[in-house]
Design a protein around this motif. Structure first.
Motif, mmCIF file in Angstrom:
data_model
loop_
_atom_site.group_PDB
_atom_site.id
_atom_site.type_symbol
_atom_site.label_atom_id
_atom_site.label_comp_id
_atom_site.label_asym_id
_atom_site.label_seq_id
_atom_site.Cartn_x
_atom_site.Cartn_y
_atom_site.Cartn_z
ATOM 1 N N TYR A 162 0.853 -1.183 0.000
ATOM 2 C CA TYR A 162 0.000 0.000 0.000
ATOM 3 C C TYR A 162 0.891 1.236 0.000
ATOM 4 N N ASP A 163 0.287 2.382 -0.193
ATOM 5 C CA ASP A 163 1.026 3.639 -0.260
ATOM 6 C C ASP A 163 1.338 4.123 1.155
ATOM 7 N N THR A 164 2.532 3.828 1.612
ATOM 8 C CA THR A 164 2.905 4.196 2.983
ATOM 9 C C THR A 164 3.132 5.697 3.139
ATOM 10 N N THR A 165 3.190 6.431 2.029
ATOM 11 C CA THR A 165 3.322 7.888 2.137
ATOM 12 C C THR A 165 1.982 8.550 2.452
ATOM 13 N N ASP A 166 0.899 7.784 2.341
ATOM 14 C CA ASP A 166 -0.427 8.264 2.735
ATOM 15 C C ASP A 166 -0.513 8.125 4.256
ATOM 16 N N LYS A 167 -0.280 9.213 4.965
ATOM 17 C CA LYS A 167 -0.131 9.146 6.416
ATOM 18 C C LYS A 167 -1.360 8.587 7.108
ATOM 19 N N SER A 168 -2.536 9.024 6.730
ATOM 20 C CA SER A 168 -3.739 8.533 7.404
ATOM 21 C C SER A 168 -3.919 7.038 7.182
ATOM 22 N N CYS A 169 -3.594 6.582 5.977
ATOM 23 C CA CYS A 169 -3.678 5.150 5.678
ATOM 24 C C CYS A 169 -2.645 4.381 6.495
ATOM 25 N N ASN A 170 -1.423 4.872 6.508
ATOM 26 C CA ASN A 170 -0.364 4.192 7.245
ATOM 27 C C ASN A 170 -0.650 4.165 8.742
ATOM 28 N N ASP A 171 -1.143 5.261 9.275
ATOM 29 C CA ASP A 171 -1.484 5.303 10.704
ATOM 30 C C ASP A 171 -2.572 4.277 11.032
ATOM 31 N N ALA A 172 -3.550 4.132 10.138
ATOM 32 C CA ALA A 172 -4.619 3.162 10.362
ATOM 33 C C ALA A 172 -4.077 1.740 10.335
ATOM 34 N N VAL A 173 -3.187 1.460 9.397
ATOM 35 C CA VAL A 173 -2.581 0.132 9.318
ATOM 36 C C VAL A 173 -1.815 -0.186 10.592
ATOM 37 N N LEU A 174 -1.005 0.747 11.055
ATOM 38 C CA LEU A 174 -0.221 0.519 12.267
ATOM 39 C C LEU A 174 -1.126 0.329 13.484
ATOM 40 N N ALA A 175 -2.230 1.043 13.545
ATOM 41 C CA ALA A 175 -3.179 0.860 14.648
ATOM 42 C C ALA A 175 -3.775 -0.550 14.610
ATOM 43 N N TYR A 176 -4.089 -1.013 13.423
ATOM 44 C CA TYR A 176 -4.626 -2.365 13.260
ATOM 45 C C TYR A 176 -3.593 -3.413 13.679
ATOM 46 N N VAL A 177 -2.367 -3.252 13.218
ATOM 47 C CA VAL A 177 -1.311 -4.207 13.542
ATOM 48 C C VAL A 177 -1.057 -4.246 15.046
ATOM 49 N N ARG A 178 -1.025 -3.079 15.668
ATOM 50 C CA ARG A 178 -0.783 -3.031 17.117
ATOM 51 C C ARG A 178 -1.894 -3.751 17.882
ATOM 52 N N ALA A 179 -3.136 -3.525 17.494
ATOM 53 C CA ALA A 179 -4.250 -4.188 18.177
ATOM 54 C C ALA A 179 -4.199 -5.695 17.951
ATOM 55 N N PHE A 180 -3.875 -6.105 16.732
ATOM 56 C CA PHE A 180 -3.758 -7.527 16.400
ATOM 57 C C PHE A 180 -2.670 -8.183 17.249
ATOM 58 N N ASP A 181 -1.505 -7.554 17.299
ATOM 59 C CA ASP A 181 -0.377 -8.135 18.020
ATOM 60 C C ASP A 181 -0.616 -8.153 19.531
ATOM 61 N N LYS A 182 -1.220 -7.103 20.036
ATOM 62 C CA LYS A 182 -1.499 -7.053 21.475
ATOM 63 C C LYS A 182 -2.423 -8.196 21.883
ATOM 64 N N GLU A 183 -3.429 -8.468 21.063
ATOM 65 C CA GLU A 183 -4.358 -9.565 21.366
ATOM 66 C C GLU A 183 -3.682 -10.920 21.209
#
Length: 276
Positions: A162-183
């Motif tokens: 995905y386009d990691t230069t799209d900050k809002s998109c990248n921030d959403a992905v990282l939020a998803y990954v963090r929640a996934f990993d924490k669980e």
């Protein structure tokens, strides 16, 4: 690979628009220091591995075991974006191939980035990223557990380009990954991530905030090199202690033991499932 994680059409569309450890150098420690007081010992494999869309038949796995060229196989345990049916992938299959000496690498194809234009069955958004990450991780654990992959096993979250230069998109992905990993860690499963060095894996490796990010990184870099070190594109102290996998070749048609499969090739030095 062209068709393994998503349908061929979806992946081509995804590629067209695409343009660290929790603590550096602490791949294992990061997994064992969170959410659980007692972790099973990590099961590590170092050597050649392959991944293919549909888990091969038991007969094919027996045939491919004859020359021992590969020692591990990646399998798609679940996710709404999983591209292929899995008629062979059962608890009995896992037990049988493990008894043959195969090591298994569980992959979960979860929600994909909001800035992808492909029509994935499940996409995350900024508002749903955290809740989806938690829900998908619970599903990933349930699926892996049902297959006989025990606590302490890794689950590698698949994130396509995905386009990691799209900050809002990248921030959403990282939020998803963090929640996934924490669980995952709350359920005593190790957190892994599959992504591309040009985008999704880069986003993980270069994130300034390492909180709740995966401790194991499987990077797609199709350079044909059987290594996790000489072509590693980020800091040498990141994802050490047997925490790296490298997908180095895709769509390799091979015949072993009388069975022909089209696979992607990986060089592995990271956790694998605990079975048996």
């Amino acid at each position: 690979m062209a068709e393994h994680r998503q349908s061929k059409k979806r992946r081509y569309i995804t590629w067209a628009v695409a343009g660290a450890a929790v603590l550096a150098g602490a791949g294992i420690a990061a997994q064992t220091s969170m959410a659980a007081t007692t972790w099973p010992a990590q099961k590590t494999y170092t050597g050649r591995a392959f991944d293919t869309c549909t888990a091969p038949s038991l007969s094919a796995m027996k045939g491919w075991r004859t020359d021992k060229y590969y020692g591990a196989a990646a399998v798609y345990v679940g996710g709404k974006n999983r591209g292929c049916n899995q008629p062979n992938l059962t608890a009995s299959w896992v037990k049988s191939v493990s008894s043959l000496g195969w090591k298994l690498i569980p992959i979960y194809v979860g929600a994909q980035p909001p800035c992808q234009t492909s029509s994935n069955p499940e996409k995350l958004t900024a508002s749903t990223a955290t809740s989806l990450g938690t829900t998908d991780a619970k599903d990933a654990v349930a699926k892996a557990s049902a297959l006989g992959m025990k606590t302490g096993s890794p689950i590698y979250l698949d994130m396509e380009p995905y386009d990691t230069t799209d900050k809002s998109c990248n921030d959403a992905v990282l939020a998803y990954v963090r929640a996934f990993d924490k669980e995952l860690r709350a359920k005593t499963y190790r957190a892994g991530f599959y992504g591309f060095t040009s985008s999704s894996a880069k986003a993980i490796a270069t994130a300034s905030n390492k909180t709740d990010l995966p401790g194991n990184l499987w990077y797609a870099l199709w350079d044909g090199k059987e290594t996790t070190t000489t072509d590693w594109p980020w800091g040498s102290t990141q994802f050490t202690d047997h925490s790296r996998g490298h997908q180095y070749k895709v769509n390799s048609k091979e015949t072993r033991g009388g069975y022909t499969l089209t696979v992607d090739r990986d060089w592995w030095d990271a956790p694998v499932a605990i079975t048996g």
